[in-house]
Design a protein around this motif. Structure first.
Motif, PDB file in Angstrom:
ATOM      1  N   ALA A 110      31.263  63.640   2.300  1.00 45.71           N
ATOM      2  CA  ALA A 110      31.040  62.367   2.991  1.00 45.71           C
ATOM      3  C   ALA A 110      32.219  61.421   2.797  1.00 45.71           C
ATOM      4  CB  ALA A 110      29.753  61.722   2.491  1.00 45.71           C
ATOM      5  N   GLY A 111      32.800  61.419   1.590  1.00 47.87           N
ATOM      6  CA  GLY A 111      33.925  60.530   1.320  1.00 47.87           C
ATOM      7  C   GLY A 111      35.132  60.876   2.164  1.00 47.87           C
ATOM      8  N   ARG A 112      35.438  62.165   2.269  1.00 47.07           N
ATOM      9  CA  ARG A 112      36.575  62.585   3.080  1.00 47.07           C
ATOM     10  C   ARG A 112      36.297  62.346   4.557  1.00 47.07           C
ATOM     11  NH1 ARG A 112      41.543  64.563   1.050  1.00 47.07           N
ATOM     12  NH2 ARG A 112      41.486  66.482   2.269  1.00 47.07           N
ATOM     13  N   ALA A 113      35.049  62.563   4.990  1.00 45.59           N
ATOM     14  CA  ALA A 113      34.709  62.310   6.390  1.00 45.59           C
ATOM     15  C   ALA A 113      34.939  60.842   6.738  1.00 45.59           C
ATOM     16  CB  ALA A 113      33.258  62.705   6.664  1.00 45.59           C
ATOM     17  N   ASP A 114      34.597  59.938   5.810  1.00 44.27           N
ATOM     18  CA  ASP A 114      34.829  58.514   6.041  1.00 44.27           C
ATOM     19  C   ASP A 114      36.331  58.225   6.114  1.00 44.27           C
ATOM     20  OD1 ASP A 114      33.923  55.623   6.049  1.00 44.27           O
ATOM     21  OD2 ASP A 114      35.172  55.622   4.255  1.00 44.27           O
ATOM     22  N   LEU A 115      37.104  58.876   5.247  1.00 44.46           N
ATOM     23  CA  LEU A 115      38.554  58.690   5.266  1.00 44.46           C
ATOM     24  C   LEU A 115      39.130  59.143   6.610  1.00 44.46           C
ATOM     25  CD1 LEU A 115      41.354  58.179   4.059  1.00 44.46           C
ATOM     26  CD2 LEU A 115      41.223  60.457   2.991  1.00 44.46           C
ATOM     27  N   PHE A 116      38.688  60.303   7.113  1.00 49.95           N
ATOM     28  CA  PHE A 116      39.221  60.802   8.374  1.00 49.95           C
ATOM     29  C   PHE A 116      38.784  59.925   9.545  1.00 49.95           C
ATOM     30  CE2 PHE A 116      39.600  64.903   5.992  1.00 49.95           C
ATOM     31  CZ  PHE A 116      40.980  64.935   6.019  1.00 49.95           C
ATOM     32  N   ALA A 117      37.603  59.308   9.449  1.00 51.87           N
ATOM     33  CA  ALA A 117      37.196  58.362  10.490  1.00 51.87           C
ATOM     34  C   ALA A 117      38.151  57.174  10.530  1.00 51.87           C
ATOM     35  CB  ALA A 117      35.767  57.891  10.235  1.00 51.87           C
ATOM     36  N   ARG A 118      38.599  56.727   9.354  1.00 54.46           N
ATOM     37  CA  ARG A 118      39.567  55.626   9.301  1.00 54.46           C
ATOM     38  C   ARG A 118      40.939  56.080   9.812  1.00 54.46           C
ATOM     39  NH1 ARG A 118      39.553  54.261   3.301  1.00 54.46           N
ATOM     40  NH2 ARG A 118      41.002  52.602   3.900  1.00 54.46           N
ATOM     41  N   VAL A 119      41.289  57.343   9.536  1.00 53.52           N
ATOM     42  CA  VAL A 119      42.545  57.887  10.063  1.00 53.52           C
ATOM     43  C   VAL A 119      42.511  57.861  11.592  1.00 53.52           C
ATOM     44  CG1 VAL A 119      43.868  60.020  10.373  1.00 53.52           C
ATOM     45  CG2 VAL A 119      43.160  59.320   8.078  1.00 53.52           C
ATOM     46  N   LEU A 120      41.416  58.306  12.189  1.00 58.14           N
ATOM     47  CA  LEU A 120      41.315  58.332  13.647  1.00 58.14           C
ATOM     48  C   LEU A 120      41.418  56.926  14.225  1.00 58.14           C
ATOM     49  CD1 LEU A 120      38.462  60.964  14.188  1.00 58.14           C
ATOM     50  CD2 LEU A 120      40.927  61.310  14.326  1.00 58.14           C
ATOM     51  N   ALA A 121      40.818  55.954  13.551  1.00 59.08           N
ATOM     52  CA  ALA A 121      40.910  54.567  14.022  1.00 59.08           C
ATOM     53  C   ALA A 121      42.353  54.078  13.972  1.00 59.08           C
ATOM     54  CB  ALA A 121      40.007  53.669  13.175  1.00 59.08           C
ATOM     55  N   SER A 122      43.084  54.443  12.923  1.00 56.31           N
ATOM     56  CA  SER A 122      44.487  54.038  12.807  1.00 56.31           C
ATOM     57  C   SER A 122      45.335  54.699  13.887  1.00 56.31           C
ATOM     58  CB  SER A 122      45.024  54.404  11.415  1.00 56.31           C
ATOM     59  OG  SER A 122      44.374  53.658  10.406  1.00 56.31           O
ATOM     60  N   VAL A 123      45.043  55.974  14.178  1.00 52.73           N
ATOM     61  CA  VAL A 123      45.789  56.678  15.224  1.00 52.73           C
ATOM     62  C   VAL A 123      45.548  56.015  16.575  1.00 52.73           C
ATOM     63  CG1 VAL A 123      46.024  58.870  16.447  1.00 52.73           C
ATOM     64  CG2 VAL A 123      45.798  58.861  13.967  1.00 52.73           C
ATOM     65  N   ARG A 124      44.308  55.654  16.849  1.00 53.31           N
ATOM     66  CA  ARG A 124      44.008  54.990  18.126  1.00 53.31           C
ATOM     67  C   ARG A 124      44.721  53.639  18.225  1.00 53.31           C
ATOM     68  NH1 ARG A 124      38.889  57.412  17.228  1.00 53.31           N
ATOM     69  NH2 ARG A 124      38.164  55.587  16.071  1.00 53.31           N
ATOM     70  N   ALA A 125      44.864  52.949  17.106  1.00 54.41           N
ATOM     71  CA  ALA A 125      45.483  51.624  17.135  1.00 54.41           C
ATOM     72  C   ALA A 125      46.971  51.697  17.458  1.00 54.41           C
ATOM     73  CB  ALA A 125      45.261  50.916  15.793  1.00 54.41           C
ATOM     74  N   ARG A 126      47.674  52.729  16.946  1.00 53.76           N
ATOM     75  CA  ARG A 126      49.129  52.770  17.153  1.00 53.76           C
ATOM     76  C   ARG A 126      49.556  53.815  18.175  1.00 53.76           C
ATOM     77  NH1 ARG A 126      49.071  54.306  11.105  1.00 53.76           N
ATOM     78  NH2 ARG A 126      48.671  56.533  11.167  1.00 53.76           N
ATOM     79  N   GLY A 127      48.701  54.832  18.441  1.00 58.90           N
ATOM     80  CA  GLY A 127      49.018  55.831  19.448  1.00 58.90           C
ATOM     81  C   GLY A 127      49.620  57.105  18.912  1.00 58.90           C
ATOM     82  N   TYR A 128      49.960  57.163  17.659  1.00 60.82           N
ATOM     83  CA  TYR A 128      50.599  58.355  17.089  1.00 60.82           C
ATOM     84  C   TYR A 128      50.183  58.518  15.633  1.00 60.82           C
ATOM     85  CZ  TYR A 128      53.786  54.532  15.784  1.00 60.82           C
ATOM     86  OH  TYR A 128      54.311  53.345  15.326  1.00 60.82           O
ATOM     87  N   THR A 129      50.359  59.718  15.123  1.00 61.68           N
ATOM     88  CA  THR A 129      50.030  60.019  13.734  1.00 61.68           C
ATOM     89  C   THR A 129      51.281  59.876  12.863  1.00 61.68           C
ATOM     90  OG1 THR A 129      50.478  62.389  13.935  1.00 61.68           O
ATOM     91  CG2 THR A 129      48.250  61.654  14.491  1.00 61.68           C
ATOM     92  N   ILE A 130      51.055  59.509  11.616  1.00 63.29           N
ATOM     93  CA  ILE A 130      52.151  59.408  10.638  1.00 63.29           C
ATOM     94  C   ILE A 130      51.686  60.136   9.378  1.00 63.29           C
ATOM     95  CG2 ILE A 130      53.752  57.892   9.424  1.00 63.29           C
ATOM     96  CD1 ILE A 130      52.683  55.591  11.201  1.00 63.29           C
ATOM     97  N   GLU A 131      52.134  61.348   9.231  1.00 63.26           N
ATOM     98  CA  GLU A 131      51.727  62.150   8.076  1.00 63.26           C
ATOM     99  C   GLU A 131      52.543  61.756   6.854  1.00 63.26           C
ATOM    100  OE1 GLU A 131      52.631  66.639   6.989  1.00 63.26           O
ATOM    101  OE2 GLU A 131      51.222  66.502   8.669  1.00 63.26           O
ATOM    102  N   SER A 132      51.865  61.552   5.744  1.00 64.85           N
ATOM    103  CA  SER A 132      52.591  61.291   4.504  1.00 64.85           C
ATOM    104  C   SER A 132      53.321  62.549   4.058  1.00 64.85           C
ATOM    105  CB  SER A 132      51.641  60.792   3.410  1.00 64.85           C
ATOM    106  OG  SER A 132      50.658  61.776   3.141  1.00 64.85           O
ATOM    107  N   HIS A 133      54.308  62.363   3.219  1.00 63.69           N
ATOM    108  CA  HIS A 133      55.191  63.461   2.846  1.00 63.69           C
ATOM    109  C   HIS A 133      55.255  63.533   1.327  1.00 63.69           C
ATOM    110  CE1 HIS A 133      58.532  66.183   2.797  1.00 63.69           C
ATOM    111  NE2 HIS A 133      59.445  65.283   2.486  1.00 63.69           N
ATOM    112  N   THR A 134      54.691  64.603   0.768  1.00 66.44           N
ATOM    113  CA  THR A 134      54.690  64.789  -0.681  1.00 66.44           C
ATOM    114  C   THR A 134      55.212  66.181  -1.003  1.00 66.44           C
ATOM    115  OG1 THR A 134      52.464  65.744  -0.772  1.00 66.44           O
ATOM    116  CG2 THR A 134      52.629  63.328  -0.850  1.00 66.44           C
ATOM    117  N   PRO A 135      55.707  66.393  -2.220  1.00 71.78           N
ATOM    118  CA  PRO A 135      56.151  67.747  -2.589  1.00 71.78           C
ATOM    119  C   PRO A 135      55.061  68.794  -2.398  1.00 71.78           C
ATOM    120  CG  PRO A 135      56.930  66.151  -4.201  1.00 71.78           C
ATOM    121  CD  PRO A 135      55.999  65.405  -3.282  1.00 71.78           C
TER     122      PRO A 135
END
Length: 314
Positions: free
Chosen positions: A179-204
């Motif tokens: 449920a926690g991750r599902a909520d996080l991904f719902a927020r990701v989708l909202a952010s994508v809709r707001a700006r129009g594109y995805t921005i993946e973080s970059h970690t080792p």
């Protein structure tokens, strides 16, 4: 039988499972997932869970069709020349492929970043084209023909403007309910809709795990669920709308924007491989260029961006 559109009699579409067909597909995709690496019958049996008799029968049919070549000396199998013709025919028949290819070249030249295009296909995202930028570091985990699970954390840009059912199906493909991750991904989708594109973080860790994506199709059915769960747990998550603060730089991986069909559905994702620390202004500049590319391809497809899809700010 039911009447098709226009009064014509047509067959009802059926999604019945055909195990023999699935086995042919599995063998073909396994061989295609290892370019330059011939496979033996023993490897196919081990990875795909087929009997030797079934594997021999499938290979014999594929060799007769020219889809597969058998080396008579070391008794290994590789994709055959008939698949080249099929691939070219598919590329010619997909208008999006031609339009996207021009944009990949422009993005690589203008941004100095390698670029790719990927298409949603059932429960997978298929890489359909790739253009390397001059002097750019080759991105790990990218290969034309590669299949990526169309499940969290992959493909948020392809589902962000979909229906509630589309989003629910995408979330349901996650390897385990959370449920926690599902909520996080719902927020990701909202952010994508707001700006129009995805921005993946970059970690080792995300860089190392991306290399597993190339190997995913060649893993045995028993190994895939464990690797998919690992990718889900440790894979890079997109930055949220309020994550990026002025005056700082952020490790940025892959950025993507979708192009749309006439009914406003995502037809493909155009991506660039940043692999650098960028400040918010630089991220927005790359994002605007992606939006321009996405709108160009959408226009060539005679598509329609969905309501609320952001305009290019520059």
């Amino acid at each position: 039988m039911q009447k098709a559109a226009g009064g014509q009699s047509g067959e009802v579409w059926s999604a019945m499972v055909s195990p023999p067909t699935d086995r042919v597909i599995a063998v073909t995709e396994f061989l295609a997932s290892r370019p330059g690496e011939p496979a033996t019958v023993a490897e196919l049996v081990r990875h795909l869970g087929l009997t030797r008799a079934t594997c021999h029968a499938v290979l014999a049919a594929l060799v007769r069709a020219g889809w597969v070549i058998r080396d008579p000396v070391d008794r290994t199998f590789t994709p055959g020349p008939a698949l080249i013709a099929l691939g070219r025919s598919a590329e010619t028949g997909v208008p999006a492929a031609r339009a996207a290819d021009r944009e990949l070249a422009a993005l690589a030249d203008e941004l100095g970043m390698s670029a790719s295009v990927a298409y949603p296909s059932g429960e997978h995202i298929v890489v359909g084209g790739y253009r390397a930028a001059a002097n750019a570091e080759e991105p790990e985990g990218v290969r034309v023909g590669q299949r990526i699970p169309f499940a969290p954390p992959f493909g948020p840009g392809l589902v962000a403007w979909g229906t509630e059912d589309d989003v629910a199906e995408w979330l349901a493909r996650a390897p385990q309910p959370d449920a926690g991750r599902a909520d996080l991904f719902a927020r990701v989708l909202a952010s994508v809709r707001a700006r129009g594109y995805t921005i993946e973080s970059h970690t080792p860790a995300s860089v190392r795990l991306r290399s597993l994506l190339v190997e995913l199709d060649s893993l045995s059915p028993r190994q895939r669920p464990a690797v998919a769960e690992l990718l889900y747990e440790i894979g890079a998550i997109d930055y949220l709308a309020d994550d990026l603060k002025e005056g700082r730089t952020y490790p940025t991986g892959v950025m993507s924007a979708p192009a749309f069909t006439a009914d406003g559905r995502a037809a493909l994702n155009i991506s660039v491989y940043v692999w650098a620390d960028l400040d918010p202004a630089a991220i927005r500049a790359v994002g605007d260029r992606l939006l321009l590319a996405a709108r160009t391809v959408t226009r060539e497809l005679r598509g329609t961006p969905p309501a609320g899809f952001p305009a290019v700010s520059r």
